[in-house]
Scaffold this motif. Structure first.
Motif, short mmCIF file in Angstrom:
data_model
loop_
_atom_site.label_atom_id
_atom_site.label_comp_id
_atom_site.label_asym_id
_atom_site.label_seq_id
_atom_site.Cartn_x
_atom_site.Cartn_y
_atom_site.Cartn_z
N TRP B 5 0.84 -1.20 0.00
CA TRP B 5 0.00 0.00 0.00
C TRP B 5 0.88 1.24 0.00
N ILE B 12 2.96 2.70 2.80
CA ILE B 12 2.28 2.83 4.09
C ILE B 12 1.77 1.46 4.52
N THR B 14 -0.40 1.71 7.55
CA THR B 14 -1.51 2.10 8.42
C THR B 14 -2.10 3.42 7.96
N VAL B 15 -3.27 3.71 8.49
CA VAL B 15 -3.90 5.03 8.31
C VAL B 15 -4.31 5.55 9.69
N PHE B 29 -13.74 4.12 -3.82
CA PHE B 29 -12.58 3.35 -4.25
C PHE B 29 -12.74 2.99 -5.72
N LYS B 86 -5.72 -0.80 -6.45
CA LYS B 86 -6.94 -0.32 -5.80
C LYS B 86 -6.69 1.04 -5.17
N VAL B 88 -8.11 3.95 -2.88
CA VAL B 88 -9.11 4.27 -1.85
C VAL B 88 -8.93 5.75 -1.53
N MET B 109 -5.08 6.49 -0.88
CA MET B 109 -4.30 5.28 -0.65
C MET B 109 -4.37 4.42 -1.90
#
Lengths: 282, 282
Positions: B5, B12, B14-15, B29, B86, B88, B109
């Motif tokens: 991601w 990354i 995490t968010v 998305f 993908k 998002v 993301m």
């Protein structure tokens, strides 16, 4: 008091990006009032979380574990007075795709926030509300629970910016009134309370359940059924409920004005106050 | 190839927990096929992302920025062959409450995944599908876009576990067939294509748009309108579409059997293959 988010192991600031709560809104949440450093109506909130998870086919840890987590977070944020606790429970991390594994491990997050500040007038003289343009789509599979799919509420809440409007009421596609964006709705009708059924849309709020139970105990009949929006123009008293506010009388909705709080609303607020919902003490 | 991601600054994992995508599903998305290390139909995907964000009142960076981000991620994951990208896009971090600020900064993301593996039979002999029990609730405000509110699809996809069922078709509350949990639907009817309108529910898939445009270019008429579920028993050819598979002919749905791929479906698959959708080369 310091705000903060926690998981079962302690303070967190982030969640894994593959969490299904982020990817699909695959989870539920619940918002609990903290008063004098204690969660209010914890049993009803825990039951609601369990019901929501069950509807989505998710396992949730035992209530004791959740309440320990909550107590721990209240301690760590030194929330000795009023605050808001928000549980977010997702189906946890998973591979891409809507399909989930039956052994997926839910992720539990808990945020502690300061209480929103509202003027005392909201309780003593009521609030003004509006009717939202966006209609709630019927979805029995999700109705009643607080799922993380909340775009309808997000869009509805952002239809207005005026600070003088406290809440927006939402209709379903049949023209029945269901609830506010963040509250449930009660009408005083035929000497009792009338609140919309939330079996095809809307949320079965904890304060709504508490009000229904208390009112029935005190001999005030409560009808739960579909409520056509025209009923709003036929009644003299309307009020909103949620966990943080207890009850707010409605004094105006569009061109309709109401006694706020009217005699029946005052009666309900008094019984709520006696049950420990201090905001409702007039 | 390594999955991963990314955000605009790099890799990354995490968010932030206060991201509105997690809290409310407040975002969109889009899933893009990567073939020979290049995104397929990038313009249509970028347009769809922009449309989705606009519907939610979110600003999205220029298409160039997104495509640069995608190219960068493809390079970093060494995705030289096939894969799935993908995007998002959420409304970013914000305070508690449905209300959002007009100056909120979207969070973008991007995940790069391996392509799912499907047997060649899915294209050459078709797939078996079922009708889901869960009905899509009408919601014009969200219909057509791929919002992060996907619990309907999650619940529908988990109604069956059998590996022999490739997809579940979803009806709306009026008994119209709308789409699959992760695909769009076409019927061959009256010498042309018939695909359900997605104005009250469902997703306007990129491959669906591509098929509609290609078919019209090749003189194959396409009707887009509400499709009662009984039409599924009246036709000889049915197929599914999405960005990853191109087209899958349907050979069976419940007790209905179809020629898979039938002559019209073959014609559409051929024009798709000629447009670069290699999976559809029979």
């Amino acid at each position: 008091m310091t705000m903060g988010w926690f998981d079962i192991d302690g303070a967190i600031k982030t969640v894994p990006v593959d969490d299904r709560g982020l990817q699909y809104g695959d989870g539920v949440f619940d918002t609990i009032a903290i008063r004098q450093g204690r969660p209010r109506l914890p049993d009803l909130h825990m039951e609601r979380l369990q019901i929501g998870c069950a509807r989505l086919g998710m396992d949730l840890p035992a209530t004791d574990v959740l309440l320990d987590m909550l107590e721990d977070a209240i301690g760590k944020t030194a929330c000795h007075g009023s605050g808001v606790a928000k549980f977010v429970v997702t189906r946890g991390s998973g591979p891409r795709g809507y399909r989930f594994s039956s052994d997926s491990v839910p992720r539990i997050m808990l945020g502690i926030f300061e209480s929103p500040v509202h003027v005392r007038d909201c309780w003593t003289h009521g609030v003004e509300v509006r009717i939202c343009n966006l209609r709630l789509g019927p979805q029995p599979a999700l109705a009643g629970i607080k799922s993380l799919n909340r775009l309808e509420q997000v869009l509805a809440r952002n239809e207005w910016q005026s600070e003088s409007i406290a809440e927006g009421l939402m209709l379903d596609t049949d023209g029945n009134i269901i609830c506010g964006t963040m509250s449930n709705l009660f009408l005083v009708s035929n000497g009792g309370l009338l609140t919309p059924a939330v079996t095809t849309a809307g949320v079965s709020g904890v304060m709504r359940r508490h009000i229904i139970a208390l009112s029935e105990t005190h001999g005030l009949p409560v009808t739960v059924e579909p409520v056509p929006v025209r009923k709003l123009t036929d009644c003299r008293e309307v009020f909103l409920s949620n966990s943080q506010i207890g009850i707010w009388p409605v004094r105006r909705c569009g061109t309709s004005s109401y006694t706020a709080p009217g005699p029946t609303t005052q009666r309900v607020m008094k019984s709520l106050a006696n049950s420990g919902i201090d905001e409702c003490r007039l």
